[in-house]
Structure formats: C-alpha cells, structure tokens
Write an enzyme that holds these catalytic residues in place. Sequence first.
Site, mmCIF file in Angstrom:
data_model
loop_
_atom_site.group_PDB
_atom_site.id
_atom_site.type_symbol
_atom_site.label_atom_id
_atom_site.label_comp_id
_atom_site.label_asym_id
_atom_site.label_seq_id
_atom_site.Cartn_x
_atom_site.Cartn_y
_atom_site.Cartn_z
ATOM 1 N N HIS A 319 18.162 29.237 83.048
ATOM 2 C CA HIS A 319 19.154 28.228 82.677
ATOM 3 C C HIS A 319 19.706 28.442 81.274
ATOM 4 O O HIS A 319 20.844 28.032 81.002
ATOM 5 C CB HIS A 319 18.541 26.832 82.778
ATOM 6 C CG HIS A 319 18.486 26.294 84.170
ATOM 7 N ND1 HIS A 319 17.443 26.570 85.027
ATOM 8 C CD2 HIS A 319 19.352 25.511 84.864
ATOM 9 C CE1 HIS A 319 17.664 25.968 86.186
ATOM 10 N NE2 HIS A 319 18.807 25.319 86.117
ATOM 11 N N GLY A 320 18.935 29.037 80.398
ATOM 12 C CA GLY A 320 19.451 29.231 79.053
ATOM 13 C C GLY A 320 18.483 30.008 78.181
ATOM 14 O O GLY A 320 17.266 29.968 78.387
#
Length: 492
Positions: A319-320
């Site tokens: 996600h990041g």
Amino acid sequence: MLFNSHIFLVFLAVTLAGYLAASRLDFRLAKLWLVAASLFFYGWWELSYVFLLAGSIAVNYLAALFIRRARSRVLLTGGIAFNLGLLGYYKYAGFLTEAVNAAAGTGFPVPHIVLPLAISFFTFQQIAFLVDAARGEAENYRLIDYLLFVTFFPQLIAGPIVHHKEMLPQFTQHQRRLARNLSIGLTIFAIGLFKKVVLADEIAPYSDALFGAVEGGYVPTMREAWIGALAYTLQIYFDFSGYSDMAVGLARLFGIRLPVNFFSPYRAASIIDFWRRWHITLSRFLRDYLYIPLGGNRKGDMRRHTNLLITMLLGGLWHGAGWTFVIWGGLHGAYLVCNHLWRQWRGPAAGTSAYLPSWARLWAGRLITLFFVVVAWVFFRAASLDSAVTVLAAAFGQAERGVLAPIDMLDSSRPLSLIAAGFAICWFLPNTVQWMRRYHPVIDPSAVTRWDKGVLKVHWRASLGWALFTALIGFAALLHLSRVSPFLYFQF
C-alpha cells in the site's frame, strides 16, 4: 484523469460512442479503439509513463510466451524479478535508502521518484499471469486481448486486481444487450460517484483537520481524536467503495463484468471476515500467490501464523513505502493470528457467547472488529509514526494537552451527525452488489446471493421510479464535481 471530473465524463462519452460505432464494423477494431482510449486515459496524467506501461506489457507478454513453451522456472524467476524490480525502483527506492541511512548512519542521497499511477496494480496482474503461464493455466491469448486485459481503463488505476481467467475470455466475445448494459452500468456508476463526491468528500475535511493539525504539532482532545479517526474510517470506506462501484459500472457499459472487490466490510463480525470483504481481489492475490506458496496452513499452526504475518506485512508495504503502512499490515497480521487462535480455542462458537442472543453476538463481533480496524486506520492515515502515536494516545486519554485552542470544526455536532449517518448507511442499507443483484453486476455469483442480517432488502429494477432515483443521485453527484478530490487508492 479522475472519474469524478467533468473531463472524464466527456472522455467516457467519446470512448463509448467510438466503441459502439467500431463494434458495428469489426469487433477487433472496437477492442483496438478501447486500448487506445485506455492508453490516452492513462497518459492524461503523465504521457511519459505510457511508455513505461507499454514496456511492462511487452516484456511480460513475451516472457509469458517463452515460459509457456519452455516451462522454465529460470524464465519465470526472471519475469517476476523484472516486475518486482520495476515496482521496487519506482515505489521503494527512496524508502529503502532512508532506512539504510538510518540503520547504518550512511549518507546516501535519497532519490525523489514520482510514483507512476497504477504500477502496483498492473504489476500484480502481470505477475499472476506469468505464474499461471508456468503452471500451464494461462492460454496463449492474442496481443490485443492481453493489452486490453492490462490497460482496460475502468480498473487500470486503482483496481480491482483482475485475473486473466475471468477477464480475457470476456474480451474475446462480442458483448450484446446494449440497452441493458447501459442502464445497469450508468446506475452503478452514479451510485459510486455519489459515494465518492457526496459521502466520502463531505466527511473528509474532519479527518484532514485532525491529522493535519497533529502533524503540525497539535495534541488533540479525546473527542477530537475519535471524531477524526472515525471520520477517516468512513472516508476511506466510501472513497474505495465508490471507486469500486464506478469501475464495475464503467466496465458494464462495455458489456464487461468485473469481480467483486468491496462487500460491506464494516458489517464483518471478525477480522477474518473483514478481509473477505475489503479489497477482495488483493486478498485473493496475496492468498494465491504469496500465502499458499509460502506453505499456507499445510505445515502446522506455527508456520501458518508466520505466513499470515509475512503476507500481511507485505500487503501493508504494497500500500505504501513507509513504516506506517508496515505497522498497519503488521497489526492486521496480528489480528488475523489472534482471530484464528480464538477460533481454535472456542471451536464452532468462536467469537460468540452462549449467554447472548444471536443479534447481540453479531453486533458485539461487529463493534469489536470495527474498534481494531479503526486503531489500524490511524497508522494508515497518519503522515508519520509520531502523529499516529499522538492520535491514539489522545484517543485513550493518555496524551498531555498543550495550550493550543481546540479545532473548531471538530468541536461541533455536525461531524457526529455525519459519522452516525455514515455508519447507518454501512450497516443497514444494501451495498451496490446486493441492490443490483437481479442483474448480476459482478462475476462472482456467490456475492450476488449473500445477504447480511439486518440489511434493508431493497432491489433496483428497470422501472421509471428507479430511473428517476438514479437520475436524482446522479444529479446530486454532478453538483459536487467542482471539487478536485483524487481517490485515496491512487497513491498506492
């Protein structure tokens, strides 16, 4: 180009008209038009990254051809390494450099690389294709169909992460039933647009106010911390649910069904059930191409729990590139391990109490699950670990307040009303798949037949009354298009 923008509506009208006109002449021409439109859609943000996308497609398509012929693990490893290397450079180079500098005291320059849109999504799709090609489970599709599989604009930017077995066969068939597809597609798109620009964007300022102030050094009150955290919990719900609906609706305009990617996750009565409802196609990919290859649950409980933790940690990192995402993934991994241990200990009655009626057991499970989900969302939203810790400390009454004045917009009754209304929608109104269930809006038939307890059983029908209702929510959404508001999952 955002789905929630006027320019996209113009793009959609031109693309759909060109597709329908080309379909009358030659279906192959229609698919070529749709590929060109999808590349234009992607290039609207940054033209140079169209070449990156095209290069990724070319390498993966050729690699799949050779892998199918040779069944070579060396070629498969090389193909996967190419994809992960591309993803690693653009998404994680800066994060890894900072981590090395912090751990070893080095001074390597931190690269500032602009993250290409959708690189996480089209990378995972193509890795799955390569793995299935090595297993003999991916057919030798034509290049035009593979191009459309990767670039199809309704799902290109933020998912769902589609699988070749469910999508490529649809691209080889000329879809008919135009009027039905248009009415269903436009209805689902209008619902998704309403969720994004009316529901998600309306509550977003309250979460932004909290986390922005905390990042600036403000220590919130308990009330402010919970309002901001719950506001973000609803913002990301309606934002991602809205995008998922819009993708399904847009695909249906072209006669294509996408897999279900979002199914009322805040109705889940356990973390296990939550991950069967939230970002369903990502969960499926992580299960099939990471958790099971690691050994899944086949090698004892300890190995199973280790595999769950590894899978969720990597899911958080997907996600990041930041420690907040790693902690978010780690928390959900720990939640899942605890959930499985609880079920093993309690047996079939896990998560319930024999002394409570069924409705009380259901709501107890939902509220407990939601509590832990909200705690994890704080790390997901916060710009730094310090900010996340500050918000959680305030939420549990452990923060030392400063002398700064309260945040005015969080001190009113309006955010409480919006939060109450938002959760009422999540819990009691049918989701879009349920509402449109008569028309099989998604691929998975089991999703169409599922119906949660306590949900209002309302079905959309092709009638004048429902058409007027759709027009009403569509008009309300159009009135809010003046605000520029990217989807939250665009950053991933």
